[in-house]
Scaffold this motif. Structure first.
Motif, PDB file in Angstrom:
ATOM      1  N   GLN A  59       0.822  -1.210   0.000  1.00 47.34           N
ATOM      2  CA  GLN A  59       0.000   0.000   0.000  1.00 47.34           C
ATOM      3  C   GLN A  59       0.858   1.264   0.000  1.00 47.34           C
ATOM      4  O   GLN A  59       0.368   2.337   0.325  1.00 47.34           O
ATOM      5  N   TYR A  60       2.116   1.138  -0.303  1.00 47.26           N
ATOM      6  CA  TYR A  60       3.049   2.256  -0.329  1.00 47.26           C
ATOM      7  C   TYR A  60       3.931   2.115  -1.557  1.00 47.26           C
ATOM      8  O   TYR A  60       3.852   1.114  -2.270  1.00 47.26           O
ATOM      9  N   ARG A  61       4.758   3.108  -1.832  1.00 46.94           N
ATOM     10  CA  ARG A  61       5.618   3.087  -3.010  1.00 46.94           C
ATOM     11  C   ARG A  61       6.985   2.502  -2.659  1.00 46.94           C
ATOM     12  O   ARG A  61       7.593   2.886  -1.674  1.00 46.94           O
ATOM     13  N   ASN A  62       7.418   1.558  -3.459  1.00 49.32           N
ATOM     14  CA  ASN A  62       8.765   1.014  -3.352  1.00 49.32           C
ATOM     15  C   ASN A  62       9.155   0.523  -4.736  1.00 49.32           C
ATOM     16  O   ASN A  62       8.726  -0.546  -5.168  1.00 49.32           O
ATOM     17  N   SER A  63       9.949   1.313  -5.439  1.00 47.41           N
ATOM     18  CA  SER A  63      10.367   0.944  -6.791  1.00 47.41           C
ATOM     19  C   SER A  63      11.267  -0.282  -6.791  1.00 47.41           C
ATOM     20  O   SER A  63      11.432  -0.922  -7.820  1.00 47.41           O
ATOM     21  N   PHE A  64      11.837  -0.598  -5.642  1.00 47.42           N
ATOM     22  CA  PHE A  64      12.774  -1.708  -5.553  1.00 47.42           C
ATOM     23  C   PHE A  64      12.112  -2.987  -5.042  1.00 47.42           C
ATOM     24  O   PHE A  64      12.779  -3.896  -4.572  1.00 47.42           O
ATOM     25  N   LEU A  65      10.791  -3.060  -5.146  1.00 47.61           N
ATOM     26  CA  LEU A  65      10.032  -4.236  -4.735  1.00 47.61           C
ATOM     27  C   LEU A  65      10.486  -5.438  -5.565  1.00 47.61           C
ATOM     28  O   LEU A  65      10.497  -5.376  -6.796  1.00 47.61           O
TER      29      LEU A  65
END
Length: 147
Positions: A59-65
């Motif tokens: 539910q949050y932003r993490n480009s490195f997921l």
């Protein structure tokens, strides 16, 4: 790419390949795009006959997921699952471009420092840029891959 965040793990289970696929499907929903996403399951992606491509729903932003890819095959006692955690292809491309520009900048500054025979703060700026992007990538990737 060996230098980008990447992990490969092998699991062995006593379950059959079909049982593994059924259990995995219980946690994975098809990928949805858009603003009105209301995820019902923990992961999204696709589960195929003997492989899967999924990512965690956050539910949050993490480009490195981490993008989780797996392959299954029958073993003598059950099923062997090979799981690979890697960055999204676009993020990997962006990191390569970012680091390339930082290295070009470093070479340019190094040549200027050598000719001037005087080290300035500019010399360390590209190194800090590379260190920053490395730490940011590893923290974002590792914190999610451990979960």
């Amino acid at each position: 790419m060996k230098y980008l965040p990447y992990e490969r793990i092998t699991y062995k289970t006593n379950l059959s390949e079909q049982e593994v696929l059924t259990r995995l499907s219980d946690f994975v929903e098809p990928k949805k795009f858009g603003l009105g996403r209301n995820p019902m399951k923990d992961y999204e992606g696709s589960v195929n006959k003997n492989s899967f491509e999924i990512s965690k729903v956050i539910q949050y932003r993490n480009s490195f997921l981490p993008q989780i890819n797996g392959r299954m095959h029958n073993d003598n006692d059950g099923t062997e699952i090979q799981v690979t955690f890697s960055l999204h292809a676009f993020v990997s491309f962006f990191l390569i471009v970012w680091c390339s520009f930082a290295l070009i900048f470093f070479v340019g500054v190094s040549i200027r420092v050598i000719t001037a025979k005087e080290i300035s703060v500019e010399f360390f700026l590209p190194l800090f840029m590379l260190l920053f992007v490395y730490v940011l990538t590893m923290v974002g990737f590792k914190s999610e891959s451990k979960q």
